[in-house]
Design a protein around this motif. Structure first.
Motif, PDB file in Angstrom:
ATOM      1  N   TYR A  30       0.866  -1.174   0.000  1.00  0.00           N
ATOM      2  CA  TYR A  30       0.000   0.000   0.000  1.00  0.00           C
ATOM      3  C   TYR A  30       0.900   1.221   0.000  1.00  0.00           C
ATOM      4  O   TYR A  30       1.852   1.315   0.790  1.00  0.00           O
ATOM      5  CB  TYR A  30      -0.911   0.037   1.229  1.00  0.00           C
ATOM      6  CG  TYR A  30      -1.697   1.334   1.312  1.00  0.00           C
ATOM      7  CD1 TYR A  30      -2.935   1.447   0.705  1.00  0.00           C
ATOM      8  CD2 TYR A  30      -1.164   2.455   1.944  1.00  0.00           C
ATOM      9  CE1 TYR A  30      -3.639   2.637   0.736  1.00  0.00           C
ATOM     10  CE2 TYR A  30      -1.856   3.657   1.972  1.00  0.00           C
ATOM     11  CZ  TYR A  30      -3.086   3.744   1.370  1.00  0.00           C
ATOM     12  OH  TYR A  30      -3.771   4.931   1.394  1.00  0.00           O
ATOM     13  N   ARG A  37      -5.609   7.513   5.049  1.00  0.00           N
ATOM     14  CA  ARG A  37      -6.791   8.225   5.530  1.00  0.00           C
ATOM     15  C   ARG A  37      -7.892   7.215   5.790  1.00  0.00           C
ATOM     16  O   ARG A  37      -7.867   6.095   5.279  1.00  0.00           O
ATOM     17  CB  ARG A  37      -7.246   9.263   4.500  1.00  0.00           C
ATOM     18  CG  ARG A  37      -6.170  10.261   4.120  1.00  0.00           C
ATOM     19  CD  ARG A  37      -6.651  11.307   3.161  1.00  0.00           C
ATOM     20  NE  ARG A  37      -7.581  12.231   3.805  1.00  0.00           N
ATOM     21  CZ  ARG A  37      -8.093  13.304   3.198  1.00  0.00           C
ATOM     22  NH1 ARG A  37      -7.781  13.553   1.936  1.00  0.00           N
ATOM     23  NH2 ARG A  37      -8.918  14.103   3.833  1.00  0.00           N
ATOM     24  N   TYR A  39     -10.980   6.872   4.786  1.00  0.00           N
ATOM     25  CA  TYR A  39     -11.772   6.331   3.677  1.00  0.00           C
ATOM     26  C   TYR A  39     -10.967   5.384   2.792  1.00  0.00           C
ATOM     27  O   TYR A  39     -11.534   4.698   1.943  1.00  0.00           O
ATOM     28  CB  TYR A  39     -12.371   7.466   2.846  1.00  0.00           C
ATOM     29  CG  TYR A  39     -11.430   8.106   1.850  1.00  0.00           C
ATOM     30  CD1 TYR A  39     -11.310   7.595   0.554  1.00  0.00           C
ATOM     31  CD2 TYR A  39     -10.683   9.230   2.185  1.00  0.00           C
ATOM     32  CE1 TYR A  39     -10.465   8.179  -0.374  1.00  0.00           C
ATOM     33  CE2 TYR A  39      -9.845   9.819   1.267  1.00  0.00           C
ATOM     34  CZ  TYR A  39      -9.738   9.297  -0.012  1.00  0.00           C
ATOM     35  OH  TYR A  39      -8.898   9.888  -0.927  1.00  0.00           O
ATOM     36  N   LYS A  40      -9.649   5.333   2.990  1.00  0.00           N
ATOM     37  CA  LYS A  40      -8.827   4.477   2.142  1.00  0.00           C
ATOM     38  C   LYS A  40      -8.718   3.040   2.649  1.00  0.00           C
ATOM     39  O   LYS A  40      -8.111   2.193   1.995  1.00  0.00           O
ATOM     40  CB  LYS A  40      -7.440   5.088   1.962  1.00  0.00           C
ATOM     41  CG  LYS A  40      -7.489   6.400   1.175  1.00  0.00           C
ATOM     42  CD  LYS A  40      -6.110   6.908   0.818  1.00  0.00           C
ATOM     43  CE  LYS A  40      -6.206   8.143  -0.077  1.00  0.00           C
ATOM     44  NZ  LYS A  40      -4.873   8.629  -0.504  1.00  0.00           N
ATOM     45  N   LEU A  69      -4.995  -1.201  -3.021  1.00  0.00           N
ATOM     46  CA  LEU A  69      -5.611   0.072  -2.651  1.00  0.00           C
ATOM     47  C   LEU A  69      -7.036  -0.228  -2.201  1.00  0.00           C
ATOM     48  O   LEU A  69      -7.965  -0.228  -3.008  1.00  0.00           O
ATOM     49  CB  LEU A  69      -5.589   1.031  -3.840  1.00  0.00           C
ATOM     50  CG  LEU A  69      -4.181   1.334  -4.395  1.00  0.00           C
ATOM     51  CD1 LEU A  69      -4.270   2.180  -5.659  1.00  0.00           C
ATOM     52  CD2 LEU A  69      -3.308   2.015  -3.346  1.00  0.00           C
ATOM     53  N   TYR A 115      -9.619   1.116  -0.882  1.00  0.00           N
ATOM     54  CA  TYR A 115     -10.448   2.267  -0.568  1.00  0.00           C
ATOM     55  C   TYR A 115     -11.897   1.870  -0.316  1.00  0.00           C
ATOM     56  O   TYR A 115     -12.452   1.027  -1.016  1.00  0.00           O
ATOM     57  CB  TYR A 115     -10.424   3.277  -1.712  1.00  0.00           C
ATOM     58  CG  TYR A 115      -9.099   3.941  -1.995  1.00  0.00           C
ATOM     59  CD1 TYR A 115      -7.899   3.441  -1.489  1.00  0.00           C
ATOM     60  CD2 TYR A 115      -9.037   5.068  -2.792  1.00  0.00           C
ATOM     61  CE1 TYR A 115      -6.695   4.046  -1.764  1.00  0.00           C
ATOM     62  CE2 TYR A 115      -7.833   5.689  -3.083  1.00  0.00           C
ATOM     63  CZ  TYR A 115      -6.664   5.173  -2.563  1.00  0.00           C
ATOM     64  OH  TYR A 115      -5.460   5.776  -2.850  1.00  0.00           O
ATOM     65  N   ARG A 116     -12.500   2.523   0.657  1.00  0.00           N
ATOM     66  CA  ARG A 116     -13.945   2.358   0.866  1.00  0.00           C
ATOM     67  C   ARG A 116     -14.731   3.122  -0.187  1.00  0.00           C
ATOM     68  O   ARG A 116     -15.864   2.765  -0.501  1.00  0.00           O
ATOM     69  CB  ARG A 116     -14.323   2.853   2.269  1.00  0.00           C
ATOM     70  CG  ARG A 116     -13.656   2.040   3.389  1.00  0.00           C
ATOM     71  CD  ARG A 116     -14.172   2.453   4.752  1.00  0.00           C
ATOM     72  NE  ARG A 116     -13.582   1.634   5.806  1.00  0.00           N
ATOM     73  CZ  ARG A 116     -12.540   2.017   6.535  1.00  0.00           C
ATOM     74  NH1 ARG A 116     -11.991   3.208   6.347  1.00  0.00           N
ATOM     75  NH2 ARG A 116     -12.043   1.226   7.465  1.00  0.00           N
ATOM     76  N   MET A 139     -13.759   4.943  -4.053  1.00  0.00           N
ATOM     77  CA  MET A 139     -12.751   5.259  -5.066  1.00  0.00           C
ATOM     78  C   MET A 139     -13.474   5.723  -6.327  1.00  0.00           C
ATOM     79  O   MET A 139     -14.333   5.020  -6.850  1.00  0.00           O
ATOM     80  CB  MET A 139     -11.866   4.045  -5.381  1.00  0.00           C
ATOM     81  CG  MET A 139     -10.839   4.303  -6.494  1.00  0.00           C
ATOM     82  SD  MET A 139      -9.774   2.863  -6.843  1.00  0.00           S
ATOM     83  CE  MET A 139      -8.646   2.943  -5.459  1.00  0.00           C
ATOM     84  N   SER A 145      -8.320   7.980  -8.993  1.00  0.00           N
ATOM     85  CA  SER A 145      -7.170   7.655  -8.150  1.00  0.00           C
ATOM     86  C   SER A 145      -5.888   7.786  -8.949  1.00  0.00           C
ATOM     87  O   SER A 145      -5.624   6.996  -9.854  1.00  0.00           O
ATOM     88  CB  SER A 145      -7.285   6.235  -7.583  1.00  0.00           C
ATOM     89  OG  SER A 145      -6.078   5.883  -6.900  1.00  0.00           O
TER      90      SER A 145
END
Length: 341
Positions: free
Chosen positions: A162, A167, A169-170, A238, A240-241, A243, A246
């Motif tokens: 990663y 953050r 949300y990621k 990645l 992310y919750r 995306m 990106s």
């Protein structure tokens, strides 16, 4: 044809500037008939320009400033700029990087941002899935092949990687938990990037504690460090919750590394664009099974590099010029239509 003078919403690029902005500015300056005027208060209020191009308009309104006096000064500057644009009918072009207003914008910023929205003549989106009011032109985010030129690392078998700012949300916490649920002793995970808050750094550190296969580098990465981290990986993850656009996905692909990302329509389009074997997806919460499956799939032979031919920066520069001219033409036509016969 006549030269178009464009006032951008960012200052002259520096070493710490978002690479997207730096590369786009350079591409525009290579494009005939474009003159870029980078943002200063003097240029915005007193300078001569034909079009304004906004990227993150919240930077103009002073979002995130630490001192109240500084924020108020930016609010006043933004309001005076908006008044000038309203009176002079200067066309405004906006690149839509984010689909909503910043969550931490206060009432003053929201008022100014909505004013910018009302003045926007033409929007540029980075993918065809971005929904916003028209007129709209899609100009894909350019690649990073000419930016990340540092030395590559030797690939570490079984390495999940990663990279980027950590953050909420990621979904980095979910990545660590999913990896810990894997049982293979010959896989490893590195999380590299600064955490947005000390509390989040402590959470990730606690989740990783006790698993020697996990390495944390919760600090800012230089460009060369990012190149080394990405190229050491077999698979960049990645999780992310949310995306939509990106740059990190494109950074990994520009360094010829496959990625595991959420299953979204944008990522499905990107997978079709770059060719088989480069984009792997998961749905819902990331699991150990998702990691294992994606690593196996990433080991299937594929082309030496993903196809990023649709993301050349010189093409982007010309496409932006076309948008500026369209916005100017529409603005002049509207002005003539309002003149009484």
């Amino acid at each position: 044809m006549t030269t178009v003078r464009v006032l951008t919403s960012h200052r002259e690029p520096r070493a710490t500037t978002n690479p997207y902005i730096t590369m786009l500015t350079a591409a525009l300056r290579r494009t005939p008939d474009v003159e870029v005027v980078t943002f200063t208060g003097r240029a915005a209020l007193l300078g001569r320009y034909d079009v304004v191009h906004l990227h993150w308009p919240e930077t103009v309104t002073g979002l995130g400033g630490r001192r109240l006096t500084g924020r108020v000064a930016r609010w006043l500057l933004a309001a005076l700029l908006l008044l000038r644009l309203t009176v002079t009918r200067t066309p405004v072009v906006r690149t839509v990087h984010n689909v909503g207003l910043p969550a931490d914008a206060g009432p003053a910023q929201r008022l100014l941002l909505r004013w910018f929205d009302r003045l926007t003549t033409h929007r540029i989106v980075l993918n065809d899935r971005t929904e916003c009011p028209g007129p709209v032109t899609t100009i894909p985010h350019g690649h990073y092949r000419d930016w990340y030129t540092g030395p590559w690392a030797a690939t570490v078998p079984g390495r999940f990687q990663y990279v980027g700012l950590v953050r909420r949300y990621k979904g980095v916490e979910g990545l660590v938990e999913a990896f810990r649920a894997t049982t293979a002793p010959d896989v490893s995970l590195e999380v590299a990037g600064a955490a947005s808050t000390p509390e989040l750094a402590a959470t990730v550190t606690g989740l990783a504690a006790g698993d020697p296969r996990i390495t944390l580098r919760l600090t800012f990465l230089s460009d060369d460090e990012l190149v080394a981290a990405v190229t050491a990986a077999e698979l960049v993850v990645l999780p992310y919750r949310f995306m939509h656009n990106s740059g990190t996905v494109l950074a990994a692909l520009s360094l010829d590394r496959p990625v595991l990302v959420p299953d979204t329509s944008v990522n499905a389009d990107l997978a079709a664009e770059v060719g088989p074997g480069w984009i792997h997806t998961f749905t819902g919460e990331l699991t150990a099974e998702d990691l294992t499956r994606a690593l196996t799939a990433a080991r299937v032979p594929r082309a030496p590099s993903p196809d990023l031919g649709a993301r050349e920066w010189d093409d982007a520069g010309q496409a932006h010029l076309d948008v500026y001219r369209t916005a100017l033409s529409r603005s002049r036509s509207a002005g003539r239509a309002e003149v009484p016969a």
